[in-house]
Design a protein around this motif. Sequence first.
Motif, PDB file in Angstrom:
ATOM      1  N   GLU A 239       0.838  -1.206   0.000  1.00 10.37           N
ATOM      2  CA  GLU A 239       0.000   0.000   0.000  1.00 10.37           C
ATOM      3  C   GLU A 239       0.873   1.257   0.000  1.00 10.37           C
ATOM      4  O   GLU A 239       0.621   2.209  -0.745  1.00 10.37           O
ATOM      5  CB  GLU A 239      -0.928  -0.003   1.216  1.00 10.37           C
ATOM      6  CG  GLU A 239      -1.782   1.240   1.333  1.00 10.37           C
ATOM      7  CD  GLU A 239      -2.544   1.323   2.657  1.00 10.37           C
ATOM      8  OE1 GLU A 239      -3.152   2.375   2.881  1.00 10.37           O
ATOM      9  OE2 GLU A 239      -2.510   0.365   3.445  1.00 10.37           O
ATOM     10  N   TRP A 240       1.920   1.261   0.842  1.00 10.64           N
ATOM     11  CA  TRP A 240       2.842   2.397   0.936  1.00 10.64           C
ATOM     12  C   TRP A 240       3.535   2.636  -0.409  1.00 10.64           C
ATOM     13  O   TRP A 240       3.612   3.771  -0.882  1.00 10.64           O
ATOM     14  CB  TRP A 240       3.861   2.141   2.047  1.00 10.64           C
ATOM     15  CG  TRP A 240       4.934   3.170   2.162  1.00 10.64           C
ATOM     16  CD1 TRP A 240       6.219   3.069   1.709  1.00 10.64           C
ATOM     17  CD2 TRP A 240       4.842   4.462   2.770  1.00 10.64           C
ATOM     18  NE1 TRP A 240       6.920   4.214   1.993  1.00 10.64           N
ATOM     19  CE2 TRP A 240       6.101   5.077   2.657  1.00 10.64           C
ATOM     20  CE3 TRP A 240       3.807   5.144   3.409  1.00 10.64           C
ATOM     21  CZ2 TRP A 240       6.354   6.352   3.146  1.00 10.64           C
ATOM     22  CZ3 TRP A 240       4.075   6.423   3.904  1.00 10.64           C
ATOM     23  CH2 TRP A 240       5.338   7.011   3.771  1.00 10.64           C
ATOM     24  N   GLU A 241       4.043   1.572  -1.012  1.00 11.39           N
ATOM     25  CA  GLU A 241       4.761   1.706  -2.281  1.00 11.39           C
ATOM     26  C   GLU A 241       3.843   2.244  -3.381  1.00 11.39           C
ATOM     27  O   GLU A 241       4.256   3.078  -4.181  1.00 11.39           O
ATOM     28  CB  GLU A 241       5.393   0.378  -2.697  1.00 11.39           C
ATOM     29  CG  GLU A 241       6.570  -0.027  -1.830  1.00 11.39           C
ATOM     30  CD  GLU A 241       7.727   0.957  -1.855  1.00 11.39           C
ATOM     31  OE1 GLU A 241       7.958   1.617  -2.896  1.00 11.39           O
ATOM     32  OE2 GLU A 241       8.415   1.084  -0.831  1.00 11.39           O
ATOM     33  N   THR A 242       2.614   1.787  -3.404  1.00  9.48           N
ATOM     34  CA  THR A 242       1.648   2.292  -4.385  1.00  9.48           C
ATOM     35  C   THR A 242       1.381   3.776  -4.157  1.00  9.48           C
ATOM     36  O   THR A 242       1.361   4.570  -5.101  1.00  9.48           O
ATOM     37  CB  THR A 242       0.332   1.484  -4.309  1.00  9.48           C
ATOM     38  OG1 THR A 242       0.627   0.120  -4.604  1.00  9.48           O
ATOM     39  CG2 THR A 242      -0.700   2.011  -5.284  1.00  9.48           C
ATOM     40  N   LEU A 243       1.204   4.161  -2.897  1.00  8.97           N
ATOM     41  CA  LEU A 243       0.993   5.568  -2.565  1.00  8.97           C
ATOM     42  C   LEU A 243       2.203   6.406  -2.956  1.00  8.97           C
ATOM     43  O   LEU A 243       2.066   7.466  -3.571  1.00  8.97           O
ATOM     44  CB  LEU A 243       0.707   5.720  -1.066  1.00  8.97           C
ATOM     45  CG  LEU A 243       0.583   7.149  -0.540  1.00  8.97           C
ATOM     46  CD1 LEU A 243      -0.584   7.879  -1.197  1.00  8.97           C
ATOM     47  CD2 LEU A 243       0.443   7.149   0.979  1.00  8.97           C
ATOM     48  N   MET A 244       3.413   5.947  -2.628  1.00  7.79           N
ATOM     49  CA  MET A 244       4.620   6.717  -2.928  1.00  7.79           C
ATOM     50  C   MET A 244       4.830   6.866  -4.431  1.00  7.79           C
ATOM     51  O   MET A 244       5.329   7.887  -4.900  1.00  7.79           O
ATOM     52  CB  MET A 244       5.855   6.083  -2.275  1.00  7.79           C
ATOM     53  CG  MET A 244       5.867   6.191  -0.755  1.00  7.79           C
ATOM     54  SD  MET A 244       5.818   7.904  -0.148  1.00  7.79           S
ATOM     55  CE  MET A 244       4.099   8.067   0.358  1.00  7.79           C
ATOM     56  N   TRP A 245       4.405   5.872  -5.207  1.00 11.33           N
ATOM     57  CA  TRP A 245       4.579   5.949  -6.663  1.00 11.33           C
ATOM     58  C   TRP A 245       3.718   7.059  -7.251  1.00 11.33           C
ATOM     59  O   TRP A 245       3.970   7.535  -8.353  1.00 11.33           O
ATOM     60  CB  TRP A 245       4.285   4.598  -7.300  1.00 11.33           C
ATOM     61  CG  TRP A 245       4.802   4.489  -8.697  1.00 11.33           C
ATOM     62  CD1 TRP A 245       4.070   4.226  -9.808  1.00 11.33           C
ATOM     63  CD2 TRP A 245       6.153   4.640  -9.151  1.00 11.33           C
ATOM     64  NE1 TRP A 245       4.877   4.206 -10.927  1.00 11.33           N
ATOM     65  CE2 TRP A 245       6.163   4.460 -10.549  1.00 11.33           C
ATOM     66  CE3 TRP A 245       7.368   4.924  -8.512  1.00 11.33           C
ATOM     67  CZ2 TRP A 245       7.323   4.557 -11.319  1.00 11.33           C
ATOM     68  CZ3 TRP A 245       8.523   5.011  -9.280  1.00 11.33           C
ATOM     69  CH2 TRP A 245       8.490   4.829 -10.652  1.00 11.33           C
ATOM     70  N   THR A 246       2.721   7.535  -6.508  1.00 16.87           N
ATOM     71  CA  THR A 246       1.928   8.698  -6.919  1.00 16.87           C
ATOM     72  C   THR A 246       2.830   9.928  -7.062  1.00 16.87           C
ATOM     73  O   THR A 246       2.579  10.801  -7.890  1.00 16.87           O
ATOM     74  CB  THR A 246       0.844   9.002  -5.854  1.00 16.87           C
ATOM     75  OG1 THR A 246       0.071   7.838  -5.640  1.00 16.87           O
ATOM     76  CG2 THR A 246      -0.038  10.164  -6.257  1.00 16.87           C
ATOM     77  N   TYR A 247       3.882   9.984  -6.263  1.00 11.48           N
ATOM     78  CA  TYR A 247       4.786  11.129  -6.205  1.00 11.48           C
ATOM     79  C   TYR A 247       6.091  10.895  -6.949  1.00 11.48           C
ATOM     80  O   TYR A 247       6.755  11.840  -7.362  1.00 11.48           O
ATOM     81  CB  TYR A 247       5.105  11.464  -4.742  1.00 11.48           C
ATOM     82  CG  TYR A 247       3.863  11.657  -3.917  1.00 11.48           C
ATOM     83  CD1 TYR A 247       3.153  12.850  -3.976  1.00 11.48           C
ATOM     84  CD2 TYR A 247       3.365  10.633  -3.108  1.00 11.48           C
ATOM     85  CE1 TYR A 247       1.992  13.028  -3.245  1.00 11.48           C
ATOM     86  CE2 TYR A 247       2.203  10.805  -2.372  1.00 11.48           C
ATOM     87  CZ  TYR A 247       1.526  11.999  -2.446  1.00 11.48           C
ATOM     88  OH  TYR A 247       0.358  12.173  -1.737  1.00 11.48           O
ATOM     89  N   GLN A 248       6.474   9.642  -7.087  1.00 10.42           N
ATOM     90  CA  GLN A 248       7.774   9.295  -7.646  1.00 10.42           C
ATOM     91  C   GLN A 248       7.682   9.036  -9.143  1.00 10.42           C
ATOM     92  O   GLN A 248       6.619   8.725  -9.671  1.00 10.42           O
ATOM     93  CB  GLN A 248       8.315   8.029  -6.952  1.00 10.42           C
ATOM     94  CG  GLN A 248       8.500   8.195  -5.469  1.00 10.42           C
ATOM     95  CD  GLN A 248       8.666   6.868  -4.748  1.00 10.42           C
ATOM     96  OE1 GLN A 248       8.228   5.822  -5.215  1.00 10.42           O
ATOM     97  NE2 GLN A 248       9.315   6.910  -3.587  1.00 10.42           N
ATOM     98  N   GLN A 249       8.848   9.156  -9.794  1.00 15.55           N
ATOM     99  CA  GLN A 249       8.977   8.740 -11.188  1.00 15.55           C
ATOM    100  C   GLN A 249      10.371   8.157 -11.371  1.00 15.55           C
ATOM    101  O   GLN A 249      11.315   8.544 -10.684  1.00 15.55           O
ATOM    102  CB  GLN A 249       8.717   9.883 -12.155  1.00 15.55           C
ATOM    103  CG  GLN A 249       9.694  11.028 -12.071  1.00 15.55           C
ATOM    104  CD  GLN A 249       9.343  12.162 -13.014  1.00 15.55           C
ATOM    105  OE1 GLN A 249       8.260  12.215 -13.565  1.00 15.55           O
ATOM    106  NE2 GLN A 249      10.270  13.088 -13.205  1.00 15.55           N
TER     107      GLN A 249
END
Length: 108
Positions: free
Chosen positions: A78-88
Amino acid sequence: MRHCFALDLKDDPALIAEYEKYHEKLRPEIEESIRSAGITEMEIYRIGNRLFMIMETDASFSFEKKAEMDASNPNVQEWETLMWTYQQALPMAKPGEKWMLLDNIFKL
């Protein structure tokens, strides 16, 4: 052992501010997953939209073990999915590759 990584954030000031807010106080279950993998210290630095992470590990750490632990932990997923919202991904990253391990080219 020390490992250093790089990753980019999406170049949007509002998204960058949100990303930093999430890291002001890390979720306890995420911190626990990091520590239980043998990571003893972790710092993330930012310049512009580029991130650098420095990770210190103990003798029990392995990248394979960490990947297995993360894959089976719904909180981390869940955390990784959320962080990928911000990351590229970095421009040279392979498809699906996030944090890229840096090569140490100098040490004093």
